[in-house]
Design a protein around this motif. Structure first.
Motif, short mmCIF file in Angstrom:
data_model
loop_
_atom_site.label_atom_id
_atom_site.label_comp_id
_atom_site.label_asym_id
_atom_site.label_seq_id
_atom_site.Cartn_x
_atom_site.Cartn_y
_atom_site.Cartn_z
N CYS A 1 98.96 21.72 -10.82
CA CYS A 1 100.20 22.80 -11.16
C CYS A 1 101.26 21.81 -11.84
O CYS A 1 102.37 22.36 -11.67
CB CYS A 1 100.49 23.68 -10.19
N GLY A 2 101.05 20.75 -12.31
CA GLY A 2 101.91 19.93 -12.96
C GLY A 2 102.76 18.99 -12.16
O GLY A 2 103.73 18.24 -12.65
N ASN A 3 102.37 18.74 -10.85
CA ASN A 3 103.06 17.85 -10.26
C ASN A 3 102.75 16.39 -10.51
O ASN A 3 103.45 15.39 -10.60
CB ASN A 3 102.66 17.93 -8.61
N THR A 4 101.53 16.11 -10.78
CA THR A 4 100.97 14.94 -11.45
C THR A 4 100.17 14.84 -12.64
O THR A 4 99.58 16.17 -12.77
CB THR A 4 100.22 14.11 -10.44
N ASP B 1 105.53 10.87 -15.60
CA ASP B 1 104.42 10.52 -16.33
C ASP B 1 103.96 11.86 -16.92
O ASP B 1 102.60 11.84 -17.43
CB ASP B 1 103.35 10.12 -15.53
N GLY B 2 104.51 12.96 -16.63
CA GLY B 2 104.13 14.07 -17.65
C GLY B 2 104.37 14.15 -19.07
O GLY B 2 105.19 13.24 -19.57
N ILE C 1 109.95 22.60 -23.31
CA ILE C 1 111.06 22.34 -23.98
C ILE C 1 110.85 21.33 -25.33
O ILE C 1 110.31 20.30 -24.75
CB ILE C 1 112.42 22.09 -23.29
N GLU C 2 111.04 21.85 -26.33
CA GLU C 2 110.85 20.68 -27.60
C GLU C 2 112.28 20.35 -28.10
O GLU C 2 113.24 21.13 -28.57
CB GLU C 2 110.20 21.45 -28.55
N ALA C 3 112.45 19.00 -27.87
CA ALA C 3 111.79 18.06 -27.04
C ALA C 3 112.59 17.62 -25.81
O ALA C 3 113.55 17.59 -25.87
CB ALA C 3 111.20 16.90 -27.93
N GLY C 4 111.54 17.41 -24.97
CA GLY C 4 112.11 16.60 -23.78
C GLY C 4 111.63 16.68 -22.45
O GLY C 4 111.67 15.77 -21.53
N ALA C 5 110.97 17.91 -22.44
CA ALA C 5 110.46 18.09 -20.70
C ALA C 5 109.49 19.38 -20.65
O ALA C 5 109.42 20.28 -21.69
CB ALA C 5 111.61 18.66 -19.90
N LEU C 6 108.62 19.35 -19.78
CA LEU C 6 107.81 20.56 -19.38
C LEU C 6 108.28 20.72 -18.05
O LEU C 6 108.08 20.16 -17.28
CB LEU C 6 106.34 20.13 -19.66
N ILE C 7 108.87 21.98 -17.88
CA ILE C 7 109.62 22.55 -16.66
C ILE C 7 108.67 23.57 -16.08
O ILE C 7 107.91 24.07 -16.82
CB ILE C 7 110.81 22.80 -16.97
N LYS C 8 108.89 23.74 -14.95
CA LYS C 8 108.07 25.02 -14.29
C LYS C 8 109.05 25.74 -13.23
O LYS C 8 110.08 25.18 -12.73
CB LYS C 8 106.88 24.56 -13.58
#
Length: 343
Positions: free
Chosen positions: A211-214, A179-180, A158-165
């Protein structure tokens, strides 16, 4: 080098095809503001082009002729496209996802004949903070990555604000990790590196091995050029990465003051840093931020699109050559938006 290339410039879409007589170039979809392009790996003649304000288009001859699809949502713009490399739909098409502004996703499993809206992620806790700086009243789905190793995993920037899954094919969503990356522009997965994510973000280069947890931020060697935009990974070597970078958003996107760079990395060893890749590429000043892709089958082969032309490397990004195609003067003044390749 054998492939078909779709290159989205600001006002036109270029279809470039390799032939026995060299590269042939066709101008398509003039003045429709193309924003994103993708091929269907299951049905390689099928291509899609999303536009900022004129809907979604499809082609069944690898991009030479186009037809508008039924997806044309009022007051929404298409910002990203993703065709799953592994998830089959119906009628020999793979699953297609279309990212929009304002942020929502449309899904089709039948080549764009019918659509399902995905918007459950707008209930995530971070959603109240999402905002795209040039249009702060809104935000959009900048990138969608469907995992090359797991058909249930979908990652959305999401631009801008988050990488979600999502780990269930888009039915439910998990918010951004601590910290992502905050401002991912491009995200990649790799068939030889399950669970690994590569993020080129406005706040730097990030990697995850789970897979994006850390996440870990890795910017050694980039100096002040930590505004990253595009990334490509060698299809045969998950450690060989190229990125496009600049010092800030203005230097990346403003043609009148652009100054951008390409970097590469070939090792995951502790302390390994980014190396400038300049041999054969145009000078950094006056070059708008580049869009990068790896060849889907040929190892060590990368492609680079910017306002100065299309460039390719067959030695892991160490050196580049200009693709021998006509390059109009008007393209020098246009921002590149997307690049896709199919063999």
């Amino acid at each position: 080098m054998t492939c078909t290339i779709l290159a989205s410039m600001q006002n036109t879409l270029l279809m470039i095809r390799s032939t026995k007589d060299g590269w042939k170039t066709y101008e398509c979809l003039k003045n429709v503001n193309p924003s994103s392009v993708a091929f269907d790996p299951l049905k390689p003649d099928r291509a899609y082009c999303g536009t900022f304000d004129k809907g979604l288009w499809k082609s069944d001859d690898k991009g030479q002729c186009w037809e508008k699809t039924s997806l044309d949502i009022p007051d929404s713009q298409i910002m990203s496209l993703s065709v799953s490399p592994i998830k089959r739909g119906k009628e020999e098409f793979n699953k297609l996802l279309v990212g929009m502004e304002p942020s929502l996703i449309f899904m089709s499993i039948d080549g764009g004949k019918s659509w399902e809206k995905i918007d459950e992620f707008d209930k995530l806790p971070s959603s109240s903070t999402w905002s795209f700086p040039p249009r702060p009243w809104t935000h959009h789905v900048r990138w969608i990555e469907q995992d090359v190793n797991n058909e249930d995993n979908i990652f959305a920037a999401i631009e801008a604000g988050a990488l979600i899954k999502s780990i269930d094919g888009g039915r439910s969503w998990i918010d951004k990790a601590k910290d992502g990356p905050y401002d991912s522009h491009t995200l990649r997965t790799h068939k030889k590196a399950p669970h690994r994510l590569y993020s080129a973000a406005g706040d730097g280069y990030f990697e995850s091995l789970d897979c994006g947890n850390t996440w870990k931020r890795k910017v050694k060697g980039l100096g002040h050029n930590t505004y990253l935009y595009s990334i490509a990974v060698n299809n045969n070597d998950p450690q060989n990465i190229v990125v496009s970078a600049s010092s800030n958003a203005w230097k990346s996107h403003a043609i009148q003051d652009s100054e951008t760079f390409i970097y590469r990395r070939n090792s995951d060893e502790e302390g390994a840093g980014w190396i400038p890749s300049i041999d054969g590429l145009p000078g950094s000043k006056g070059t708008v931020i580049s869009i990068l892709e790896s060849h889907p089958k040929n190892k060590d082969e990368f492609y680079c699109l910017n306002n100065k032309g299309i460039f390719f490397s067959v030695n892991s990004g160490e050196s580049w050559k200009s693709l021998d195609i006509p390059w109009s003067k008007e393209y020098y003044l246009q921002h590149p938006w997307a690049l896709a390749l199919i063999e």
